[in-house]
Design a protein around this motif. Structure first.
Motif, mmCIF file in Angstrom:
data_model
loop_
_atom_site.group_PDB
_atom_site.id
_atom_site.type_symbol
_atom_site.label_atom_id
_atom_site.label_comp_id
_atom_site.label_asym_id
_atom_site.label_seq_id
_atom_site.Cartn_x
_atom_site.Cartn_y
_atom_site.Cartn_z
ATOM 1 N N GLU A 22 2.983 -3.648 3.284
ATOM 2 C CA GLU A 22 1.823 -4.536 3.361
ATOM 3 C C GLU A 22 2.175 -5.605 4.378
ATOM 4 O OE1 GLU A 22 -0.968 -3.798 2.103
ATOM 5 O OE2 GLU A 22 -0.262 -2.215 0.762
ATOM 6 N N THR A 62 -5.353 -7.674 0.249
ATOM 7 C CA THR A 62 -4.077 -7.495 -0.462
ATOM 8 C C THR A 62 -3.847 -8.494 -1.589
ATOM 9 O OG1 THR A 62 -2.863 -8.955 1.050
ATOM 10 C CG2 THR A 62 -3.024 -6.614 1.645
ATOM 11 N N HIS A 171 -3.641 -1.139 -1.886
ATOM 12 C CA HIS A 171 -3.249 -2.318 -1.122
ATOM 13 C C HIS A 171 -2.161 -3.125 -1.820
ATOM 14 C CE1 HIS A 171 -6.334 -1.340 1.702
ATOM 15 N NE2 HIS A 171 -7.264 -1.397 0.783
ATOM 16 N N ASP A 172 -1.461 -2.488 -2.729
ATOM 17 C CA ASP A 172 -0.188 -2.972 -3.240
ATOM 18 C C ASP A 172 0.796 -1.864 -2.868
ATOM 19 O OD1 ASP A 172 2.079 -2.847 -5.210
ATOM 20 O OD2 ASP A 172 1.167 -4.691 -5.939
ATOM 21 N N LYS A 243 -7.410 2.077 -0.030
ATOM 22 C CA LYS A 243 -6.373 1.926 0.980
ATOM 23 C C LYS A 243 -6.876 2.512 2.281
ATOM 24 C CE LYS A 243 -1.731 3.413 2.249
ATOM 25 N NZ LYS A 243 -1.247 2.127 2.661
#
Length: 246
Positions: A22, A62, A171-172, A243
């Motif tokens: 990220e 995020t 998004h982790d 994502k």
């Protein structure tokens, strides 16, 4: 000297490490904020306070924000390490697994160029390259394997939803690699497909080449077959975010 099929099979059976970053944005000048990797039951998840400002869009997607040189994820303070510590730990993780293949979704165009820049900056590129057998981008790999399914998107979240029937907390980086590991086990690409999408940090700007994955024998893996036709219900985690393929 002719190499036997069994020797080729053995050399193709590299451990697999699924990897994701990220970052502060989508450009090649952005900084790493989170690095995560999984291999079976082993995992690594580390955070970095970036040197440049988080872009508003990246923060929104995020949940990362920086305040007074501290990193927050969804308003919760997270422990951080220096970029050097994160990369040294990543290399040690790879070394522990014994020359694995490093896989990720869209890593050839996004994650690996950023990783290479950071490794070069800290003079750690040689250590990384000696620890791995090569890299594989699962985005073009999935496009090849699923070209006849009529999918509108090959984003990782869409593939997980279509093939596994679940949504997850995208998004982790840690959730992304966990989901990708499950997705990859459903795809089960042959060794020939893996080799076609292999690359190294030195060749990632070139067209895919079979020789990018280190292997001196026939590229075959025994007992592998595509499994995406068998829809699975796998609990990854809750969440609806998507994502992007970046």
């Amino acid at each position: 000297m002719k190499t036997s099929d069994s020797d080729g099979d053995e050399k193709c059976q590299h451990p697999l490490v699924f990897f994701d970053l990220e970052t502060t944005g989508l450009g090649q000048s952005c900084d790493i904020v989170q690095l995560a990797a999984v291999s079976g039951g082993h995992s690594l998840n580390l955070y970095v306070v970036p040197r440049c400002r988080m872009q508003r869009g990246a923060s929104k997607v995020t949940g990362f924000r920086v305040h007074r040189r501290r990193l927050y994820l969804h308003r919760q303070l997270v422990p951080t390490n220096s970029l050097r510590e994160v990369l040294v730990s990543f290399v040690a993780f790879l070394q522990m697994l014994g020359h694995p293949l490093v896989l990720g979704h869209n890593i050839r165009r996004f994650d690996c160029p950023l990783l290479a820049r950071a490794l070069d900056e800290l003079d750690l590129r040689a250590e990384f390259e000696s620890a791995v057998s090569g890299c594989v981008d699962t985005l073009p790999l999935a496009r090849e394997l699923l070209k006849d399914r009529g999918l509108q998107s090959f984003r990782q979240t869409n593939l997980v939803r279509e093939l596994l029937g679940v949504d997850y907390k995208a998004h982790d980086a840690l959730e992304d690699v966990r989901a990708l590991q499950v997705l990859y086990s459903a795809l089960q690409p042959t060794a020939e497909v893996i080799c076609r999408h292999g690359f190294t940090l030195d060749t990632m700007e070139n067209k895919p080449a079979v020789s990018s994955v280190k292997n001196k024998g026939p590229c075959e893996l025994p007992g592998q077959r595509p499994l995406w036709a068998n829809r699975q219900t796998v609990k990854v985690s809750d969440g609806k975010e998507e994502k992007a393929t970046r």
